[in-house]
Design a protein around this motif. Structure first.
Motif, PDB file in Angstrom:
ATOM      1  N   ASP A  76       3.584   5.197  11.404  1.00 55.29           N
ATOM      2  CA  ASP A  76       2.271   5.824  11.464  1.00 55.29           C
ATOM      3  C   ASP A  76       1.866   6.292  10.072  1.00 55.29           C
ATOM      4  OD1 ASP A  76       1.754   5.583  14.221  1.00 55.29           O
ATOM      5  OD2 ASP A  76       3.052   7.297  14.646  1.00 55.29           O
ATOM      6  N   ARG A  77       0.617   6.084   9.738  1.00 54.70           N
ATOM      7  CA  ARG A  77       0.071   6.578   8.490  1.00 54.70           C
ATOM      8  C   ARG A  77      -1.442   6.600   8.611  1.00 54.70           C
ATOM      9  NH1 ARG A  77       2.846   2.423   4.670  1.00 54.70           N
ATOM     10  NH2 ARG A  77       1.877   3.632   3.012  1.00 54.70           N
ATOM     11  N   ASN A  78      -2.113   7.247   7.666  1.00 55.47           N
ATOM     12  CA  ASN A  78      -3.566   7.305   7.646  1.00 55.47           C
ATOM     13  C   ASN A  78      -4.125   6.424   6.541  1.00 55.47           C
ATOM     14  OD1 ASN A  78      -3.418   9.028   9.792  1.00 55.47           O
ATOM     15  ND2 ASN A  78      -4.390  10.767   8.769  1.00 55.47           N
ATOM     16  N   ARG A  79      -5.390   6.114   6.635  1.00 54.93           N
ATOM     17  CA  ARG A  79      -6.027   5.158   5.733  1.00 54.93           C
ATOM     18  C   ARG A  79      -5.808   5.449   4.252  1.00 54.93           C
ATOM     19  NH1 ARG A  79      -9.699   1.490   7.504  1.00 54.93           N
ATOM     20  NH2 ARG A  79     -10.738   1.618   5.474  1.00 54.93           N
ATOM     21  N   PRO A  80      -5.903   6.696   3.782  1.00 55.24           N
ATOM     22  CA  PRO A  80      -5.741   6.914   2.335  1.00 55.24           C
ATOM     23  C   PRO A  80      -4.418   6.405   1.775  1.00 55.24           C
ATOM     24  CG  PRO A  80      -6.732   8.838   3.351  1.00 55.24           C
ATOM     25  CD  PRO A  80      -6.316   7.926   4.478  1.00 55.24           C
ATOM     26  N   ALA A  81      -3.381   6.351   2.592  1.00 59.27           N
ATOM     27  CA  ALA A  81      -2.076   5.877   2.114  1.00 59.27           C
ATOM     28  C   ALA A  81      -2.049   4.374   1.899  1.00 59.27           C
ATOM     29  CB  ALA A  81      -0.985   6.281   3.104  1.00 59.27           C
ATOM     30  N   ASN A  82      -3.033   3.661   2.428  1.00 58.41           N
ATOM     31  CA  ASN A  82      -3.011   2.195   2.385  1.00 58.41           C
ATOM     32  C   ASN A  82      -3.922   1.584   1.332  1.00 58.41           C
ATOM     33  OD1 ASN A  82      -1.120   1.846   4.452  1.00 58.41           O
ATOM     34  ND2 ASN A  82      -2.694   2.063   6.026  1.00 58.41           N
ATOM     35  N   PHE A  83      -4.584   2.424   0.527  1.00 57.96           N
ATOM     36  CA  PHE A  83      -5.533   1.906  -0.452  1.00 57.96           C
ATOM     37  C   PHE A  83      -5.340   2.571  -1.810  1.00 57.96           C
ATOM     38  CE2 PHE A  83      -7.564   1.296   3.666  1.00 57.96           C
ATOM     39  CZ  PHE A  83      -7.964  -0.040   3.584  1.00 57.96           C
ATOM     40  N   HIS A  84      -5.344   1.756  -2.853  1.00 54.71           N
ATOM     41  CA  HIS A  84      -5.357   2.290  -4.212  1.00 54.71           C
ATOM     42  C   HIS A  84      -6.617   3.132  -4.393  1.00 54.71           C
ATOM     43  CE1 HIS A  84      -5.205   2.663  -8.490  1.00 54.71           C
ATOM     44  NE2 HIS A  84      -6.227   1.847  -8.696  1.00 54.71           N
TER      45      HIS A  84
ATOM     46  N   ASP B 162       2.713  -9.554   1.287  1.00 53.11           N
ATOM     47  CA  ASP B 162       2.113  -8.338   0.734  1.00 53.11           C
ATOM     48  C   ASP B 162       1.083  -8.615  -0.354  1.00 53.11           C
ATOM     49  OD1 ASP B 162       3.788  -7.174   2.499  1.00 53.11           O
ATOM     50  OD2 ASP B 162       4.783  -5.857   1.072  1.00 53.11           O
ATOM     51  N   ALA B 163       0.705  -9.885  -0.521  1.00 56.47           N
ATOM     52  CA  ALA B 163      -0.458 -10.169  -1.362  1.00 56.47           C
ATOM     53  C   ALA B 163      -1.719  -9.610  -0.713  1.00 56.47           C
ATOM     54  CB  ALA B 163      -0.601 -11.663  -1.602  1.00 56.47           C
ATOM     55  N   SER B 164      -1.689  -9.421   0.610  1.00 57.71           N
ATOM     56  CA  SER B 164      -2.762  -8.722   1.321  1.00 57.71           C
ATOM     57  C   SER B 164      -2.126  -8.063   2.534  1.00 57.71           C
ATOM     58  CB  SER B 164      -3.876  -9.681   1.746  1.00 57.71           C
ATOM     59  OG  SER B 164      -4.942  -8.984   2.347  1.00 57.71           O
ATOM     60  N   HIS B 165      -1.845  -6.781   2.442  1.00 51.09           N
ATOM     61  CA  HIS B 165      -1.188  -6.081   3.546  1.00 51.09           C
ATOM     62  C   HIS B 165      -2.019  -6.136   4.821  1.00 51.09           C
ATOM     63  CE1 HIS B 165       1.385  -4.506   0.411  1.00 51.09           C
ATOM     64  NE2 HIS B 165       2.061  -3.765   1.265  1.00 51.09           N
ATOM     65  N   TYR B 166      -3.308  -5.862   4.668  1.00 53.83           N
ATOM     66  CA  TYR B 166      -4.236  -5.826   5.803  1.00 53.83           C
ATOM     67  C   TYR B 166      -5.377  -6.805   5.546  1.00 53.83           C
ATOM     68  CZ  TYR B 166      -2.032  -1.336   7.062  1.00 53.83           C
ATOM     69  OH  TYR B 166      -1.138  -0.348   7.395  1.00 53.83           O
ATOM     70  N   TYR B 167      -6.069  -7.217   6.612  1.00 53.60           N
ATOM     71  CA  TYR B 167      -7.260  -8.040   6.440  1.00 53.60           C
ATOM     72  C   TYR B 167      -8.249  -7.365   5.505  1.00 53.60           C
ATOM     73  CZ  TYR B 167      -5.920 -11.103  10.361  1.00 53.60           C
ATOM     74  OH  TYR B 167      -5.274 -11.996  11.190  1.00 53.60           O
ATOM     75  N   GLU B 168      -8.379  -6.056   5.612  1.00 58.12           N
ATOM     76  CA  GLU B 168      -9.360  -5.327   4.803  1.00 58.12           C
ATOM     77  C   GLU B 168      -9.142  -5.497   3.310  1.00 58.12           C
ATOM     78  OE1 GLU B 168     -10.811  -1.347   5.468  1.00 58.12           O
ATOM     79  OE2 GLU B 168      -9.936  -1.363   7.489  1.00 58.12           O
ATOM     80  N   HIS B 169      -7.916  -5.651   2.886  1.00 59.85           N
ATOM     81  CA  HIS B 169      -7.659  -5.754   1.457  1.00 59.85           C
ATOM     82  C   HIS B 169      -8.330  -6.983   0.862  1.00 59.85           C
ATOM     83  CE1 HIS B 169      -4.068  -2.979   2.172  1.00 59.85           C
ATOM     84  NE2 HIS B 169      -4.918  -2.319   1.407  1.00 59.85           N
ATOM     85  N   ILE B 170      -8.060  -8.144   1.421  1.00 61.92           N
ATOM     86  CA  ILE B 170      -8.638  -9.362   0.844  1.00 61.92           C
ATOM     87  C   ILE B 170     -10.110  -9.501   1.200  1.00 61.92           C
ATOM     88  CG2 ILE B 170      -7.886 -10.813   2.788  1.00 61.92           C
ATOM     89  CD1 ILE B 170      -7.459 -13.065   0.699  1.00 61.92           C
ATOM     90  N   GLU B 171     -10.504  -9.027   2.357  1.00 63.70           N
ATOM     91  CA  GLU B 171     -11.908  -9.165   2.761  1.00 63.70           C
ATOM     92  C   GLU B 171     -12.833  -8.297   1.910  1.00 63.70           C
ATOM     93  OE1 GLU B 171     -11.117 -10.255   7.490  1.00 63.70           O
ATOM     94  OE2 GLU B 171     -11.786  -8.238   6.917  1.00 63.70           O
ATOM     95  N   ASN B 172     -12.325  -7.162   1.450  1.00 64.80           N
ATOM     96  CA  ASN B 172     -13.164  -6.222   0.696  1.00 64.80           C
ATOM     97  C   ASN B 172     -12.734  -6.061  -0.763  1.00 64.80           C
ATOM     98  OD1 ASN B 172     -14.656  -5.654   3.057  1.00 64.80           O
ATOM     99  ND2 ASN B 172     -13.124  -4.151   3.700  1.00 64.80           N
ATOM    100  N   ASP B 173     -11.838  -6.934  -1.225  1.00 62.12           N
ATOM    101  CA  ASP B 173     -11.323  -6.852  -2.597  1.00 62.12           C
ATOM    102  C   ASP B 173     -10.827  -5.452  -2.930  1.00 62.12           C
ATOM    103  OD1 ASP B 173     -11.464  -9.471  -3.649  1.00 62.12           O
ATOM    104  OD2 ASP B 173     -13.638  -9.304  -3.825  1.00 62.12           O
TER     105      ASP B 173
END
Length: 264
Positions: free
Chosen positions: A17-25, A193-204
């Motif tokens: 479990d984690r929250n969104r801020p932990a998943n984004f630079h 891990d080049a894209s952990h989540y769909y959101e990473h590559i979809e939103n750069d």
């Protein structure tokens, strides 16, 4: 099935479990839940099979406060592969959740990028900020496999079997490689891990842990070049994968087939 076409089973072995801020630079303005799943993959046809990544074990899960749902060895057996019969393992990178269970596959050869091995055995590992995603025992074990003649090295792009190629993208880790697999629906890119989540590559956007931000973002270009469409890209940690692909009968919530067409 053709000699150069494969089935791909994606097996969930852990979560956290984690929250969104932990998943984004740079964090994220929405402090809402965004759990992370941990997977490994099995690529196979009638001629050959490859395991992609080897997960973490119970000891590492406890120490790093991760939930181990089902051990990797159990998942392999559930899809018809005895661990001691596995002959080839592609290691996308050496982070703890991709290169553990060091004694599980005693007869396997390991496929890894030159620069990833140099990175995890070189001066960068003197710094906690860089070494914390790695486990010392995983690295030492891989060195032992090198001396035992059980490691094949690559420098960039390489076809390692008909219909299976690896492509160094770096970014998240110095020698991170993605895997392109030919299937009945065309080439599927296991992005790891080049894209952990769909959101990473979809939103750069970038995951919070990386070695080189520029390489991470350029890696998205490589993924898009190798994949016919975004429906052919499989991220490395996104629970949404299990919403989009059909479950393996009897393994609902545990394993899906990503060589098949996604449902959404």
């Amino acid at each position: 099935m053709s000699d150069d076409r494969y089935e791909i089973r994606m097996i969930r072995y852990g979560r956290s479990d984690r929250n969104r801020p932990a998943n984004f630079h740079g964090g994220d303005p929405h402090d809402t839940p965004m759990p992370i799943d941990y997977f490994f993959w099995v690529i196979s046809n009638d001629k050959r099979s490859f395991v992609v990544d080897t997960g973490f074990d119970a000891e590492t899960a406890k120490r790093r406060q991760r939930e181990l749902l089902k051990p990797v060895g159990m998942g392999l057996k559930a899809v018809g592969f005895e661990p001691d019969q596995v002959r080839d393992v592609i290691v996308t990178h050496m982070h703890y959740d991709h290169a553990g269970n060091v004694d599980l596959l005693p007869n396997a050869r390991y496929h890894i990028q030159d620069c990833e091995m140099a990175y995890v055995t070189g001066r960068c590992m003197c710094h906690h900020l860089l070494n914390h995603p790695f486990e010392e025992e995983n690295v030492v074990s891989m060195v032992r496999k090198v001396f035992a003649g059980r490691v094949d090295f690559y420098d960039g792009e390489a076809e390692i079997a008909p219909g299976i190629s690896v492509h160094k993208v770096g970014g998240h880790s110095r020698g991170l490689q993605i895997v392109r697999v030919n299937t009945e629906r065309g080439p599927v890119v296991l992005a790891s891990d080049a894209s952990h989540y769909y959101e990473h590559i979809e939103n750069d956007r970038a995951f919070a842990v990386f070695d080189d931000l520029a390489e991470l973002l350029e890696g998205y270009r490589t993924i898009r070049r190798l994949a016919p469409s975004m429906r052919h890209v499989v991220p490395g940690h996104d629970p949404k994968v299990f919403e989009r692909y059909p479950a393996i009968p009897g393994m609902e919530g545990w394993a899906v087939r990503v060589d098949l067409e996604p449902t959404q």
